[in-house]
Design a protein around this motif. Structure first.
Motif, PDB file in Angstrom:
ATOM      1  N   ASP A 290       0.824  -1.209   0.000  1.00 43.74           N
ATOM      2  CA  ASP A 290       0.000   0.000   0.000  1.00 43.74           C
ATOM      3  C   ASP A 290       0.860   1.262   0.000  1.00 43.74           C
ATOM      4  O   ASP A 290       0.505   2.271  -0.617  1.00 43.74           O
ATOM      5  N   LEU A 291       1.992   1.217   0.686  1.00 42.94           N
ATOM      6  CA  LEU A 291       2.895   2.374   0.670  1.00 42.94           C
ATOM      7  C   LEU A 291       3.434   2.625  -0.731  1.00 42.94           C
ATOM      8  O   LEU A 291       3.594   3.773  -1.153  1.00 42.94           O
ATOM      9  N   LYS A 347      13.534   3.706   9.039  1.00 42.27           N
ATOM     10  CA  LYS A 347      13.104   4.621  10.092  1.00 42.27           C
ATOM     11  C   LYS A 347      12.610   5.927   9.476  1.00 42.27           C
ATOM     12  O   LYS A 347      13.029   6.296   8.369  1.00 42.27           O
ATOM     13  N   PRO A 348      11.730   6.621  10.204  1.00 35.08           N
ATOM     14  CA  PRO A 348      11.334   7.952   9.719  1.00 35.08           C
ATOM     15  C   PRO A 348      12.516   8.907   9.786  1.00 35.08           C
ATOM     16  O   PRO A 348      13.364   8.819  10.682  1.00 35.08           O
ATOM     17  N   ARG A 349      12.556   9.812   8.812  1.00 40.95           N
ATOM     18  CA  ARG A 349      13.633  10.809   8.765  1.00 40.95           C
ATOM     19  C   ARG A 349      13.021  12.202   8.673  1.00 40.95           C
ATOM     20  O   ARG A 349      11.829  12.372   8.376  1.00 40.95           O
ATOM     21  N   ASN A 350      13.847  13.208   8.957  1.00 41.76           N
ATOM     22  CA  ASN A 350      13.388  14.587   8.881  1.00 41.76           C
ATOM     23  C   ASN A 350      13.142  14.998   7.429  1.00 41.76           C
ATOM     24  O   ASN A 350      13.948  14.696   6.537  1.00 41.76           O
ATOM     25  N   ILE A 351      12.033  15.688   7.229  1.00 47.17           N
ATOM     26  CA  ILE A 351      11.688  16.218   5.913  1.00 47.17           C
ATOM     27  C   ILE A 351      11.295  17.683   6.089  1.00 47.17           C
ATOM     28  O   ILE A 351      10.409  17.996   6.903  1.00 47.17           O
ATOM     29  N   LYS A 352      11.926  18.550   5.346  1.00 51.68           N
ATOM     30  CA  LYS A 352      11.601  19.972   5.406  1.00 51.68           C
ATOM     31  C   LYS A 352      10.396  20.259   4.512  1.00 51.68           C
ATOM     32  O   LYS A 352      10.396  19.950   3.330  1.00 51.68           O
ATOM     33  N   VAL A 353       9.391  20.856   5.124  1.00 50.05           N
ATOM     34  CA  VAL A 353       8.153  21.176   4.404  1.00 50.05           C
ATOM     35  C   VAL A 353       7.741  22.598   4.763  1.00 50.05           C
ATOM     36  O   VAL A 353       7.389  22.875   5.917  1.00 50.05           O
ATOM     37  N   ALA A 354       7.802  23.515   3.789  1.00 54.22           N
ATOM     38  CA  ALA A 354       7.351  24.904   3.962  1.00 54.22           C
ATOM     39  C   ALA A 354       7.932  25.530   5.228  1.00 54.22           C
ATOM     40  O   ALA A 354       7.209  26.098   6.042  1.00 54.22           O
ATOM     41  N   GLY A 355       9.232  25.383   5.410  1.00 54.81           N
ATOM     42  CA  GLY A 355       9.893  26.005   6.550  1.00 54.81           C
ATOM     43  C   GLY A 355       9.822  25.210   7.823  1.00 54.81           C
ATOM     44  O   GLY A 355      10.433  25.591   8.825  1.00 54.81           O
ATOM     45  N   SER A 356       9.080  24.110   7.855  1.00 57.30           N
ATOM     46  CA  SER A 356       8.988  23.261   9.039  1.00 57.30           C
ATOM     47  C   SER A 356       9.717  21.943   8.783  1.00 57.30           C
ATOM     48  O   SER A 356       9.982  21.571   7.638  1.00 57.30           O
ATOM     49  N   VAL A 357      10.031  21.260   9.872  1.00 58.27           N
ATOM     50  CA  VAL A 357      10.669  19.945   9.775  1.00 58.27           C
ATOM     51  C   VAL A 357       9.692  18.915  10.338  1.00 58.27           C
ATOM     52  O   VAL A 357       9.323  18.963  11.518  1.00 58.27           O
ATOM     53  N   LEU A 358       9.276  17.985   9.487  1.00 55.20           N
ATOM     54  CA  LEU A 358       8.353  16.920   9.883  1.00 55.20           C
ATOM     55  C   LEU A 358       9.014  15.571   9.651  1.00 55.20           C
ATOM     56  O   LEU A 358       9.971  15.451   8.880  1.00 55.20           O
ATOM     57  N   LYS A 359       8.500  14.581  10.324  1.00 53.56           N
ATOM     58  CA  LYS A 359       9.002  13.227  10.122  1.00 53.56           C
ATOM     59  C   LYS A 359       8.309  12.589   8.920  1.00 53.56           C
ATOM     60  O   LYS A 359       7.128  12.833   8.650  1.00 53.56           O
ATOM     61  N   GLY A 360       9.056  11.751   8.222  1.00 55.97           N
ATOM     62  CA  GLY A 360       8.491  11.071   7.072  1.00 55.97           C
ATOM     63  C   GLY A 360       9.437  10.009   6.554  1.00 55.97           C
ATOM     64  O   GLY A 360      10.397   9.622   7.229  1.00 55.97           O
ATOM     65  N   TYR A 361       9.162   9.539   5.346  1.00 51.63           N
ATOM     66  CA  TYR A 361       9.921   8.423   4.777  1.00 51.63           C
ATOM     67  C   TYR A 361      10.333   8.751   3.347  1.00 51.63           C
ATOM     68  O   TYR A 361       9.626   9.462   2.618  1.00 51.63           O
ATOM     69  N   TYR A 362      11.481   8.185   2.961  1.00 55.26           N
ATOM     70  CA  TYR A 362      12.014   8.369   1.624  1.00 55.26           C
ATOM     71  C   TYR A 362      11.792   7.086   0.818  1.00 55.26           C
ATOM     72  O   TYR A 362      11.998   5.967   1.322  1.00 55.26           O
ATOM     73  N   ALA A 363      11.401   7.262  -0.426  1.00 50.50           N
ATOM     74  CA  ALA A 363      11.188   6.106  -1.304  1.00 50.50           C
ATOM     75  C   ALA A 363      12.455   5.281  -1.438  1.00 50.50           C
ATOM     76  O   ALA A 363      12.398   4.047  -1.540  1.00 50.50           O
ATOM     77  N   ALA A 364      13.613   5.929  -1.422  1.00 51.51           N
ATOM     78  CA  ALA A 364      14.876   5.200  -1.555  1.00 51.51           C
ATOM     79  C   ALA A 364      15.085   4.226  -0.400  1.00 51.51           C
ATOM     80  O   ALA A 364      15.691   3.161  -0.582  1.00 51.51           O
ATOM     81  N   ASP A 365      14.591   4.593   0.795  1.00 54.77           N
ATOM     82  CA  ASP A 365      14.727   3.693   1.938  1.00 54.77           C
ATOM     83  C   ASP A 365      13.805   2.474   1.824  1.00 54.77           C
ATOM     84  O   ASP A 365      14.084   1.414   2.381  1.00 54.77           O
ATOM     85  N   LEU A 366      12.692   2.654   1.121  1.00 53.40           N
ATOM     86  CA  LEU A 366      11.696   1.593   0.996  1.00 53.40           C
ATOM     87  C   LEU A 366      11.906   0.731  -0.243  1.00 53.40           C
ATOM     88  O   LEU A 366      11.334  -0.360  -0.346  1.00 53.40           O
ATOM     89  N   ALA A 367      12.735   1.212  -1.183  1.00 52.61           N
ATOM     90  CA  ALA A 367      12.836   0.566  -2.492  1.00 52.61           C
ATOM     91  C   ALA A 367      13.254  -0.893  -2.400  1.00 52.61           C
ATOM     92  O   ALA A 367      12.705  -1.764  -3.095  1.00 52.61           O
ATOM     93  N   ASP A 368      14.228  -1.196  -1.550  1.00 51.84           N
ATOM     94  CA  ASP A 368      14.709  -2.574  -1.459  1.00 51.84           C
ATOM     95  C   ASP A 368      13.621  -3.497  -0.921  1.00 51.84           C
ATOM     96  O   ASP A 368      13.434  -4.620  -1.415  1.00 51.84           O
ATOM     97  N   ALA A 369      12.879  -3.054   0.081  1.00 52.78           N
ATOM     98  CA  ALA A 369      11.789  -3.865   0.628  1.00 52.78           C
ATOM     99  C   ALA A 369      10.687  -4.049  -0.401  1.00 52.78           C
ATOM    100  O   ALA A 369      10.092  -5.134  -0.504  1.00 52.78           O
ATOM    101  N   TRP A 370      10.383  -3.007  -1.158  1.00 49.79           N
ATOM    102  CA  TRP A 370       9.381  -3.142  -2.219  1.00 49.79           C
ATOM    103  C   TRP A 370       9.801  -4.206  -3.220  1.00 49.79           C
ATOM    104  O   TRP A 370       8.990  -5.030  -3.645  1.00 49.79           O
ATOM    105  N   THR A 371      11.062  -4.208  -3.600  1.00 48.53           N
ATOM    106  CA  THR A 371      11.555  -5.169  -4.580  1.00 48.53           C
ATOM    107  C   THR A 371      11.490  -6.585  -4.046  1.00 48.53           C
ATOM    108  O   THR A 371      11.120  -7.523  -4.765  1.00 48.53           O
ATOM    109  N   ARG A 372      11.840  -6.752  -2.773  1.00 45.87           N
ATOM    110  CA  ARG A 372      11.935  -8.098  -2.215  1.00 45.87           C
ATOM    111  C   ARG A 372      10.591  -8.701  -1.817  1.00 45.87           C
ATOM    112  O   ARG A 372      10.400  -9.920  -1.909  1.00 45.87           O
TER     113      ARG A 372
END
Length: 423
Positions: A290-291, A347-372
């Motif tokens: 789903d992600l 793990k969640p990482r910092n993402i800068k959004v409109a001057g704020s820092v929020l937690k989130g995820y990068y597709a690059a971190d998920l790519a290997d799990a998606w493939t496997r």
């Protein structure tokens, strides 16, 4: 159709049985009393009936699983008709691991096991039963077995007992993944008003099934040498465990000849692809799949945005995870079981959004799990929230009350969520 339908009389004495015609009659016997969801299902069940008479010719035996989401879908009736057609049938709605072991460990009297209401053994409310699961899985291969310590005088000796046996199951919901991967899965459903079958009367129709059973046994003896060690042609793309499951059925079809080899390969491809499409794997794999849809090519996403889209999926379990919605803490716990390409926990990482820092995820971190772990997009299908919810309970504990920020993702803090496992 009346109960007085003539019983097939078979071939004249002394003539060889036409295998294709015999399988046609076995299929017709099923069609009198069973409504299966597809033509492929009739083909698979018919071939499974026949393969039970040739067990020692194969390295593995497919489990046959009649499954449905609701009662009254014809699963028990399907087993009852199979019961009339297979050798040394043992129909049960409950058996201990010890009793099953003793029943199948003697190759001379080995039964064909037909197990109804299997959801009471492996369903969400069932506990334990690891011995039974191990026995079922071990009995899938002819080389499989169960080791027991046997006393001989003052000493003990470890002996391997064979447990190879044909097994058909029927139940609500799904079975453990290890059993599902060894099974031909027939997704039963309630009959529509226009789907009519003949009422099954045991004392009338069981002898008719037994007559077909005896003819199957005679035909099996006539083709045993041909089937033993055969390498049937597999459809393109069918390999590994699905190939193990289907090889015996395809070998039976090729021995029968006629239109059965073509029908068998078509059924194999259809049911293998359907099993892949409906493979829920685990709640974690469902989340990864789903992600992948949620990201849809995006480079990164905040947890707030991810949760908003996951919770909006009507056919997904995320809005009702054992009575509460998926939140950032449980999302982090689930993804932490998987790793990045660098073998680091996701793990969640910092993402800068409109001057704020929020937690989130990068597709690059998920790519290997998606493939496997995730099937190709074309094989992904929606899965029900009801089945997935049974896997949710370990994610929450009574003490893990959802914080205000988790109930309202819009106010989630930028700090790292607490990943400490709950008790």
């Amino acid at each position: 159709m009346s109960d007085q339908t003539p019983t097939p009389q078979g071939q004249p004495p002394g003539t060889a049985e036409d295998g294709a015609a015999l399988l046609d009659e076995v299929e017709a016997h099923h069609r009198r009393f069973n409504v299966f969801p597809s033509e492929a299902a009739y083909v698979a069940v018919t071939l499974w009936d026949a393969h039970a008479h040739l067990m020692d010719c194969f390295e593995a035996t497919a489990r046959l699983a009649f499954l449905s989401p609701e009662p009254g879908s014809g699963k028990t009736r399907a087993l009852e008709i199979v019961d009339t057609l297979v050798p040394r049938s043992m129909f049960t709605v409950g058996i201990s691991a010890s009793a099953l072991f003793r029943s199948v460990s003697d190759g001379e009297t080995r039964p064909t096991v037909l197990w109804d209401e299997i959801d009471t053994v492996f369903g969400p409310q069932a506990l334990g039963n690891e011995d039974l699961r191990g026995l079922i899985n071990s009995g899938y291969r002819r080389s499989g077995g169960i080791y027991r310590s046997v006393r001989e005088g003052e000493n003990h000796r470890v002996i391997k007992f064979p447990v190879y046996a044909a097994l058909a199951l029927a139940g609500l919901g799904d079975l453990p993944d290890t059993i599902m991967s060894r099974a031909v899965i027939i997704r039963m459903r309630r009959r529509a008003p226009n789907e009519q079958v003949e009422p099954f009367r045991q004392r009338i129709h069981e002898p008719e099934g037994h007559a077909l059973r005896d003819r199957l046994a005679d035909w099996a003896d006539s083709v045993r040498e041909k089937v033993n060690g055969a390498w049937p042609e597999l459809p393109e793309g069918v390999s590994d465990r699905p190939a193990d499951v289907w090889e015996p059925l395809l070998a039976v079809a090729e021995a029968a000849g006629g239109h059965w080899p073509e029908r068998a390969r078509a059924a194999c491809l259809e049911l293998v692809n359907a099993a892949k499409a409906n493979d829920k794997g685990s709640l974690g794999i469902r989340l990864l799949s789903d992600l992948r849809d949620v990201f849809d090519g995006a480079e990164r996403m905040t947890s707030v945005a991810i949760l908003e889209r996951l919770l909006a999926m009507d056919d997904a379990p995320w809005a009702d995870m054992d009575g509460r919605p998926l939140n950032s803490r449980s999302l982090a716990r689930m993804l932490g079981d998987y790793v990045t390409e660098d073998n680091q926990p996701i793990k969640p990482r910092n993402i800068k959004v409109a001057g704020s820092v929020l937690k989130g995820y990068y597709a690059a971190d998920l790519a290997d799990a998606w493939t496997r772990y995730c099937p190709p997009h074309s094989e992904t299908s929606a899965t029900s929230a009801t089945t997935a919810t049974a896997q949710v309970r370990p994610l929450f504990s009574v003490a893990d009350e959802v914080a205000v920020a988790d109930r309202n993702p819009e106010s989630a803090p930028a700090s790292e969520p607490d990943l400490t496992p709950t008790g």
